[in-house]
Write a protein that holds these residues in place. Sequence first.
Motif, PDB file in Angstrom:
ATOM      1  N   ASN A 162       0.880  -1.135   0.034  1.00  0.00           N
ATOM      2  CA  ASN A 162       0.093   0.072  -0.045  1.00  0.00           C
ATOM      3  C   ASN A 162       0.968   1.469   0.000  1.00  0.00           C
ATOM      4  O   ASN A 162       0.565   2.268  -0.897  1.00  0.00           O
ATOM      5  CB  ASN A 162      -0.844  -0.074   1.190  1.00  0.00           C
TER       6      ASN A 162
ATOM      7  N   GLU B  97       0.907   3.017  -3.780  1.00  0.00           N
ATOM      8  CA  GLU B  97      -0.255   3.710  -3.661  1.00  0.00           C
ATOM      9  C   GLU B  97      -0.109   5.281  -3.291  1.00  0.00           C
ATOM     10  O   GLU B  97      -0.529   5.967  -3.751  1.00  0.00           O
ATOM     11  CB  GLU B  97      -1.710   3.397  -2.815  1.00  0.00           C
TER      12      GLU B  97
ATOM     13  N   GLY C  72     -12.281  -4.286   1.113  1.00  0.00           N
ATOM     14  CA  GLY C  72     -11.592  -3.775   2.191  1.00  0.00           C
ATOM     15  C   GLY C  72     -12.692  -3.825   3.236  1.00  0.00           C
ATOM     16  O   GLY C  72     -13.793  -4.423   3.511  1.00  0.00           O
TER      17      GLY C  72
ATOM     18  N   ASN D  86      -7.530  -1.783   3.851  1.00  0.00           N
ATOM     19  CA  ASN D  86      -7.173  -3.058   2.605  1.00  0.00           C
ATOM     20  C   ASN D  86      -7.295  -4.314   3.214  1.00  0.00           C
ATOM     21  O   ASN D  86      -7.787  -5.466   2.467  1.00  0.00           O
ATOM     22  CB  ASN D  86      -5.998  -2.910   1.815  1.00  0.00           C
TER      23      ASN D  86
ATOM     24  N   GLN E 295      -6.450   2.541   3.530  1.00  0.00           N
ATOM     25  CA  GLN E 295      -6.330   2.801   2.286  1.00  0.00           C
ATOM     26  C   GLN E 295      -5.819   4.226   2.008  1.00  0.00           C
ATOM     27  O   GLN E 295      -5.943   4.980   2.968  1.00  0.00           O
ATOM     28  CB  GLN E 295      -7.793   2.778   1.569  1.00  0.00           C
TER      29      GLN E 295
ATOM     30  N   ASP F 237      -7.554   7.489   2.916  1.00  0.00           N
ATOM     31  CA  ASP F 237      -8.036   7.523   4.341  1.00  0.00           C
ATOM     32  C   ASP F 237      -7.014   7.687   5.302  1.00  0.00           C
ATOM     33  O   ASP F 237      -7.304   7.995   6.442  1.00  0.00           O
ATOM     34  CB  ASP F 237      -9.025   6.522   4.520  1.00  0.00           C
TER      35      ASP F 237
END
Length: 480
Positions: A132, A136, A340, A424, A438, A441
């Motif tokens: 992540n 991301e 998620g 996630n 995520q 967030d």
Amino acid sequence: MGKYTDSAKELLEHVGGRDNISVVTHCATRMRFVLKDQSKADVKAVENIGLVKGTFTQAGQFQVIIGNEVATFYNEFSKIAGVGDTASKDDAKVAAKQNMNVLQRMVSHLADIFTPLIPALVVGGLILGFRNVIGEIKMLDGGTKTLVEVSQFWAGAHAFLWLIGEAIFHFLPVGITWAISRKMGTTQILGIVLGITLVSPQLLNAYGVAGAENIPVWDFGFAQVQMIGYQAQVIPAILAGFVLSYLELGLRKVIPNVISMIFVPFFALVPAVLIAHVVLGPIGWAIGSWISDVVYSGLTSSFGWLFAALFGFAYAPLVITGLHHMTNAIDLQLMSEFGGTNLWPMIALSNIAQGSAVVAMIFLNRKDEKEQQVSVPAAISCYLGVTEPAMFGINLKYAFPFLAAMVGSMIAAIISVGSGVMANSIGVGGIPGILSIQVQDMLLFALAMLVAIVVPIVLTFILAKTKMGENAYKRLGKTR
């Protein structure tokens, strides 16, 4: 005379003597007693033993916190008590079930399924959290590119780590059916094979069913069975695992030993696989989807804040009862249905809140050296996701820090759910839990984390000065 002889004699006396001990084992820091009559245990006297750092009762076991020297103490205690050293943790669990009601036994069974899987789930959560971060979060080139986009090494690492993440979460049914076989005392390799049949590559992936135009089938002439996989599905795997175990146990009773090695595995596994794909798979999927839809809809509705408040406030008491093990199945189901989970962030926040209350108690009891030996490691473990030492060793003993943590957890949960925070995956709770959130967030979750740290600390200081705090200290015979 050994180093712990006197303490061992005192403990034996205060738990009701050797005749009151059914089973005794130990873990990394605690002695675990299954007592025939728990009312004979003098809890206050046990806690006054110099070596003892606290006690609590959970899952039918009276647990005495000793610390890192528990293994040496256990050996000394075993010699003095004459209880032997052949008992295992499984023996203790079996014996402890005699002290449980029906609901507690059901929860214990669920815990027995998921507890062996926790190391893999933690690793999987960390891996997905790390992917992540590198895949991301746009942290390079002025916040426009990720590490994966600018580095071939990190791109390769990102792709490679998915091999492990997929093995843990997509193929989770294999772990579940194995854990059930292990728990039921049946042939574990058959449980593994059953799990593999639920996630076989020749089946249509569960994630592709919704968009599939033509679902492949097994055609038996008189009937057709859809070739659907149950990747990441929890309930179908649980149902199938128990069917296989009960079939095997039943067949062992009727098939002679001389031919049981051949016929028991065959007549247990083949029908179990058939029943799993024809009946249990579709039913389990429907049940799992219904549960996840209810939870997700509740958390995302206009009353989501209320659900969050109740869950955030009540999660720590659920840990005491063991009911928190049910959230593992719900989280995993949410992950498979919605990509998620909005439940896991609240669990991580509850862990942080309990640890923060202990931090306040560390300061309030800074002159109590014995308690510092319990509270400091407990706070650290709480922030890393393991709450039991903090809850049972400190917060529940005083009561008011436990309440402060529940309130802090409640407020943090409302912020998390109200902001639509999603994780996630499940994994390490506490502060490292932010890695599983995520990317979009993460800032909102960080705000909720700050609340889970500040509110319990402040509230614990306030409650310590109230009548509730004064009574707690008087009850424990302590001074501030």
